[in-house]
Design a protein around this motif. Sequence first.
Motif, PDB file in Angstrom:
ATOM      1  N   LEU A   1       6.084   0.795  -4.271  1.00 36.78           N
ATOM      2  CA  LEU A   1       5.424   1.521  -5.364  1.00 36.78           C
ATOM      3  C   LEU A   1       6.000   1.149  -6.724  1.00 36.78           C
ATOM      4  CD1 LEU A   1       4.931   5.098  -3.851  1.00 36.78           C
ATOM      5  CD2 LEU A   1       3.149   3.457  -4.457  1.00 36.78           C
ATOM      6  N   TYR A   2       7.295   0.968  -6.807  1.00 40.93           N
ATOM      7  CA  TYR A   2       7.868   0.558  -8.089  1.00 40.93           C
ATOM      8  C   TYR A   2       7.455  -0.864  -8.457  1.00 40.93           C
ATOM      9  CZ  TYR A   2      10.708   4.557  -9.433  1.00 40.93           C
ATOM     10  OH  TYR A   2      11.117   5.788  -9.875  1.00 40.93           O
ATOM     11  N   LEU A   3       7.333  -1.732  -7.460  1.00 36.95           N
ATOM     12  CA  LEU A   3       6.831  -3.081  -7.758  1.00 36.95           C
ATOM     13  C   LEU A   3       5.377  -3.013  -8.233  1.00 36.95           C
ATOM     14  CD1 LEU A   3       8.336  -5.179  -4.807  1.00 36.95           C
ATOM     15  CD2 LEU A   3       9.257  -4.823  -7.103  1.00 36.95           C
ATOM     16  N   VAL A   4       4.586  -2.129  -7.631  1.00 39.75           N
ATOM     17  CA  VAL A   4       3.210  -1.919  -8.085  1.00 39.75           C
ATOM     18  C   VAL A   4       3.197  -1.417  -9.523  1.00 39.75           C
ATOM     19  CG1 VAL A   4       1.214  -0.379  -7.797  1.00 39.75           C
ATOM     20  CG2 VAL A   4       2.144  -1.591  -5.827  1.00 39.75           C
ATOM     21  N   SER A   5       4.084  -0.482  -9.851  1.00 41.18           N
ATOM     22  CA  SER A   5       4.131   0.032 -11.226  1.00 41.18           C
ATOM     23  C   SER A   5       4.481  -1.073 -12.214  1.00 41.18           C
ATOM     24  CB  SER A   5       5.146   1.179 -11.327  1.00 41.18           C
ATOM     25  OG  SER A   5       6.479   0.706 -11.330  1.00 41.18           O
ATOM     26  N   GLY A   6       5.352  -1.986 -11.789  1.00 41.00           N
ATOM     27  CA  GLY A   6       5.680  -3.114 -12.658  1.00 41.00           C
ATOM     28  C   GLY A   6       4.476  -3.982 -12.958  1.00 41.00           C
ATOM     29  N   GLU A   7       3.657  -4.223 -11.930  1.00 39.42           N
ATOM     30  CA  GLU A   7       2.452  -5.020 -12.153  1.00 39.42           C
ATOM     31  C   GLU A   7       1.422  -4.261 -12.985  1.00 39.42           C
ATOM     32  OE1 GLU A   7       1.915  -8.446 -11.299  1.00 39.42           O
ATOM     33  OE2 GLU A   7       4.008  -7.866 -11.504  1.00 39.42           O
ATOM     34  N   MET A   8       1.330  -2.952 -12.793  1.00 45.20           N
ATOM     35  CA  MET A   8       0.427  -2.157 -13.627  1.00 45.20           C
ATOM     36  C   MET A   8       0.837  -2.252 -15.101  1.00 45.20           C
ATOM     37  SD  MET A   8       0.165   1.200 -11.148  1.00 45.20           S
ATOM     38  CE  MET A   8      -0.737   2.215 -12.329  1.00 45.20           C
ATOM     39  N   GLY A   9       2.137  -2.151 -15.346  1.00 44.42           N
ATOM     40  CA  GLY A   9       2.613  -2.265 -16.726  1.00 44.42           C
ATOM     41  C   GLY A   9       2.399  -3.641 -17.305  1.00 44.42           C
ATOM     42  N   ARG A  10       2.604  -4.676 -16.492  1.00 42.62           N
ATOM     43  CA  ARG A  10       2.424  -6.044 -16.997  1.00 42.62           C
ATOM     44  C   ARG A  10       0.958  -6.338 -17.303  1.00 42.62           C
ATOM     45  NH1 ARG A  10       1.094 -11.183 -15.270  1.00 42.62           N
ATOM     46  NH2 ARG A  10       0.424 -10.361 -13.279  1.00 42.62           N
ATOM     47  N   LEU A  11       0.060  -5.863 -16.432  1.00 43.75           N
ATOM     48  CA  LEU A  11      -1.360  -6.161 -16.620  1.00 43.75           C
ATOM     49  C   LEU A  11      -1.959  -5.425 -17.811  1.00 43.75           C
ATOM     50  CD1 LEU A  11      -2.527  -6.091 -12.883  1.00 43.75           C
ATOM     51  CD2 LEU A  11      -2.426  -8.091 -14.372  1.00 43.75           C
ATOM     52  N   THR A  12      -1.498  -4.217 -18.060  1.00 45.51           N
ATOM     53  CA  THR A  12      -2.098  -3.415 -19.127  1.00 45.51           C
ATOM     54  C   THR A  12      -1.263  -3.371 -20.403  1.00 45.51           C
ATOM     55  OG1 THR A  12      -1.035  -1.399 -18.315  1.00 45.51           O
ATOM     56  CG2 THR A  12      -3.214  -1.924 -17.428  1.00 45.51           C
ATOM     57  N   GLY A  13       0.018  -3.768 -20.308  1.00 49.87           N
ATOM     58  CA  GLY A  13       0.873  -3.744 -21.482  1.00 49.87           C
ATOM     59  C   GLY A  13       1.513  -2.399 -21.754  1.00 49.87           C
ATOM     60  N   THR A  14       1.368  -1.441 -20.834  1.00 55.66           N
ATOM     61  CA  THR A  14       1.941  -0.114 -21.057  1.00 55.66           C
ATOM     62  C   THR A  14       2.188   0.572 -19.723  1.00 55.66           C
ATOM     63  OG1 THR A  14       1.609   2.031 -22.135  1.00 55.66           O
ATOM     64  CG2 THR A  14      -0.345   0.954 -21.231  1.00 55.66           C
ATOM     65  N   PHE A  15       3.121   1.527 -19.723  1.00 52.22           N
ATOM     66  CA  PHE A  15       3.344   2.379 -18.560  1.00 52.22           C
ATOM     67  C   PHE A  15       2.784   3.783 -18.785  1.00 52.22           C
ATOM     68  CE2 PHE A  15       5.668  -0.381 -15.918  1.00 52.22           C
ATOM     69  CZ  PHE A  15       6.558  -1.128 -16.682  1.00 52.22           C
ATOM     70  N   ARG A  16       2.156   4.007 -19.898  1.00 51.17           N
ATOM     71  CA  ARG A  16       1.622   5.339 -20.207  1.00 51.17           C
ATOM     72  C   ARG A  16       0.286   5.554 -19.528  1.00 51.17           C
ATOM     73  NH1 ARG A  16       2.060   7.102 -26.390  1.00 51.17           N
ATOM     74  NH2 ARG A  16       0.713   8.702 -25.427  1.00 51.17           N
ATOM     75  N   LEU A  17       0.190   6.652 -18.804  1.00 50.85           N
ATOM     76  CA  LEU A  17      -1.007   6.927 -18.013  1.00 50.85           C
ATOM     77  C   LEU A  17      -2.243   7.116 -18.892  1.00 50.85           C
ATOM     78  CD1 LEU A  17      -1.774   7.239 -15.057  1.00 50.85           C
ATOM     79  CD2 LEU A  17      -1.303   9.684 -15.240  1.00 50.85           C
ATOM     80  N   ASP A  18      -2.056   7.687 -20.081  1.00 51.82           N
ATOM     81  CA  ASP A  18      -3.220   7.918 -20.940  1.00 51.82           C
ATOM     82  C   ASP A  18      -3.758   6.634 -21.564  1.00 51.82           C
ATOM     83  OD1 ASP A  18      -1.031   7.523 -22.560  1.00 51.82           O
ATOM     84  OD2 ASP A  18      -1.492   9.148 -23.953  1.00 51.82           O
ATOM     85  N   ARG A  19      -3.036   5.531 -21.423  1.00 51.72           N
ATOM     86  CA  ARG A  19      -3.502   4.255 -21.978  1.00 51.72           C
ATOM     87  C   ARG A  19      -3.831   3.226 -20.903  1.00 51.72           C
ATOM     88  NH1 ARG A  19       0.613   3.402 -27.150  1.00 51.72           N
ATOM     89  NH2 ARG A  19       0.029   5.322 -28.253  1.00 51.72           N
ATOM     90  N   LEU A  20      -3.708   3.617 -19.643  1.00 51.20           N
ATOM     91  CA  LEU A  20      -4.044   2.715 -18.548  1.00 51.20           C
ATOM     92  C   LEU A  20      -5.532   2.811 -18.226  1.00 51.20           C
ATOM     93  CD1 LEU A  20      -1.044   3.445 -16.147  1.00 51.20           C
ATOM     94  CD2 LEU A  20      -1.474   1.284 -17.316  1.00 51.20           C
ATOM     95  N   GLY A  21      -6.039   1.767 -17.559  1.00 47.09           N
ATOM     96  CA  GLY A  21      -7.436   1.781 -17.142  1.00 47.09           C
ATOM     97  C   GLY A  21      -7.921   0.383 -16.826  1.00 47.09           C
ATOM     98  N   GLY A  22      -9.018   0.307 -16.075  1.00 46.26           N
ATOM     99  CA  GLY A  22      -9.678  -0.961 -15.828  1.00 46.26           C
ATOM    100  C   GLY A  22      -9.035  -1.845 -14.781  1.00 46.26           C
ATOM    101  N   LEU A  23      -8.050  -1.347 -14.023  1.00 47.19           N
ATOM    102  CA  LEU A  23      -7.348  -2.225 -13.091  1.00 47.19           C
ATOM    103  C   LEU A  23      -8.189  -2.560 -11.860  1.00 47.19           C
ATOM    104  CD1 LEU A  23      -3.733  -0.756 -13.295  1.00 47.19           C
ATOM    105  CD2 LEU A  23      -4.457  -3.052 -13.952  1.00 47.19           C
ATOM    106  N   TRP A  24      -9.086  -1.666 -11.461  1.00 47.15           N
ATOM    107  CA  TRP A  24      -9.936  -1.982 -10.305  1.00 47.15           C
ATOM    108  C   TRP A  24     -10.825  -3.174 -10.603  1.00 47.15           C
ATOM    109  CZ3 TRP A  24     -10.120  -0.228  -5.339  1.00 47.15           C
ATOM    110  CH2 TRP A  24     -11.217  -0.629  -4.582  1.00 47.15           C
ATOM    111  N   ALA A  25     -11.407  -3.212 -11.781  1.00 42.52           N
ATOM    112  CA  ALA A  25     -12.287  -4.326 -12.147  1.00 42.52           C
ATOM    113  C   ALA A  25     -11.493  -5.606 -12.374  1.00 42.52           C
ATOM    114  CB  ALA A  25     -13.076  -3.963 -13.403  1.00 42.52           C
ATOM    115  N   ALA A  26     -10.297  -5.468 -12.935  1.00 44.53           N
ATOM    116  CA  ALA A  26      -9.520  -6.658 -13.281  1.00 44.53           C
ATOM    117  C   ALA A  26      -8.820  -7.276 -12.078  1.00 44.53           C
ATOM    118  CB  ALA A  26      -8.484  -6.301 -14.343  1.00 44.53           C
ATOM    119  N   ALA A  27      -8.377  -6.455 -11.127  1.00 46.17           N
ATOM    120  CA  ALA A  27      -7.596  -6.960  -9.988  1.00 46.17           C
ATOM    121  C   ALA A  27      -7.927  -6.146  -8.746  1.00 46.17           C
ATOM    122  CB  ALA A  27      -6.102  -6.885 -10.304  1.00 46.17           C
ATOM    123  N   PRO A  28      -9.081  -6.387  -8.116  1.00 40.71           N
ATOM    124  CA  PRO A  28      -9.513  -5.546  -6.987  1.00 40.71           C
ATOM    125  C   PRO A  28      -8.593  -5.608  -5.769  1.00 40.71           C
ATOM    126  CG  PRO A  28     -11.006  -7.417  -7.323  1.00 40.71           C
ATOM    127  CD  PRO A  28     -10.112  -7.373  -8.497  1.00 40.71           C
TER     128      PRO A  28
END
Length: 539
Positions: free
Chosen positions: A361-388
């Motif tokens: 899960l922490y490795l997943v969080s790292g990729e979420m932060g790298r793909l979106t540029g942030t770890f803030r939940l209110d600024r995340l989005g679009g990951l399903w379309a970008a990396a299914p």
Amino acid sequence: MATPATTVDLTAALVTAPVEAAQWLAILPIGLCLAFGAVLMMIRHRTDWHGPIALVGLALLVLVDVLLLARVLSDGPLTMMMGRWRPPFGIAITVDLTGALLALAAAIVAFASALYARVDVSTSGRRYGFYPLLMVLMAGVSGAFLTGDLFNLYVWFEVLLISSFGLLILGSERQQIDGALKYAVLNLIATTLFLIATAYLYAIFGTLNMADIAVKAPGLSGTAPLMTLSALFVFAFSMKAAAFPVNFWLPASYHTPRVVVQALFAGLLTKVGVYALLRVMVMLLPIEREALSFAIAVMAALTMILGAMGALAQNDIRRFLGFIVVAGIGNMLAGVAIGGAVAVGAAIFYALHSILLMTALYLVSGEMGRLTGTFRLDRLGGLWAAAPVFAALSLALFFAASGLPPFSGFWPKAILVKAALDIGAWWLAASVLLSGFLTTIAFGRLFLFAFWRPAPEAAGSAPAMPAMPGGAPPVSMPSLSLARTENRWRLAPIVLLSAFIVGFGLFPERLILATQQAAGDLADPTAYIRSVFPEGGVR
């Protein structure tokens, strides 16, 4: 005048029989980690060699731990005496099924983390010693799981603590120093309490050998102050494991280091505290565990519920996962509180599950932060379309963390609920279910915000993505295409750990049997004692 020669008979003090080849397996995981750590220090200026050498060392560690587990499964606990001193005078490395299972799980997540570190740790991080510190950390973790001496357990706690300090401040950023201070103060207090309790125990028993203590403890239960001793151990190990009410240090510190370090810490460090609690309270002091069971159960219920509620309140996904770690500790403590082979086996199963899951899960969080540029939940989005594919892997891990079938987190929770109901502790069973329900809501919220909804820019609901700490603002979301070698390094450890989590969920029978057997060996340490004292020579 010549002094007459004297002959000293050492057979009463030393093991004179040749060491069997299989016995070296007991010490090999520790020696392997220390040897590779020393080699990496000797070539510290060749940082380009560090990653491949560490991967070879950790792959060998996994292989050795597999052989060790196979040996313990077939022949029972394995003991090697250091310096060939007879027990209980010498330090015993005694490997039973609980220690072998946890050591193997730790080696697997260390190997997975080293894969991810190839792209997560910069040249500067390698120069400052990431890989040598990783190997020393694994020596400490392996030593803690495999030792048969209580003071030696304290020593291995110190080894992993010192290496974790180095990993925590790797990068020397202000936020890391702040997190390291909180981490260090609370862990040093816990370590000091552990040392005081160990000295107290030695004053009572006159030995630090775990097998010797297990033999003597029942006879001293009515005369020695073992309840006070047990309370000290419970408090010290609960602080190490981040249980309520001494859990606030974990969410305040685990989000500060590099992603790969967060993953290692979440997977390994708190589980060493849980393991120590299992070893001391279930195997060495079972009567006192029974007397403290209600207090441990209350602590477990509050830990799992408040951990899940804390996760719901977070906007930073790294702090969110810190509270998920805390909630999981509550489930393991519930097994300790209930007692018996079934519940303790579920606690061991959950510990194995948590080691693998929290690292992933922490490795997943790292990729979420790298793909979106942030770890803030209110600024995340679009990951399903970008990396299914990445989104599907993440969803499977979220289900596992929530305790939903058919993933590995379901089975230990189901067993814990049944065990709690069997002893009439309906409120503890309800706490396990409530914690799982809140965790499911928390991960559902995370998935909807980060994966399902459109990226904030596309929806016009937020400003452009901010930069990751220390990086430039991304122009567009990076790709996770497997055509790029870098992305294969990033996804390989997540896929590896997910395969174990799904596999243990779909085919849990053998792991359930192994953990139930491990719990039975803790509750009845006859085989453990016979491994240390094969001739029945308990002092």
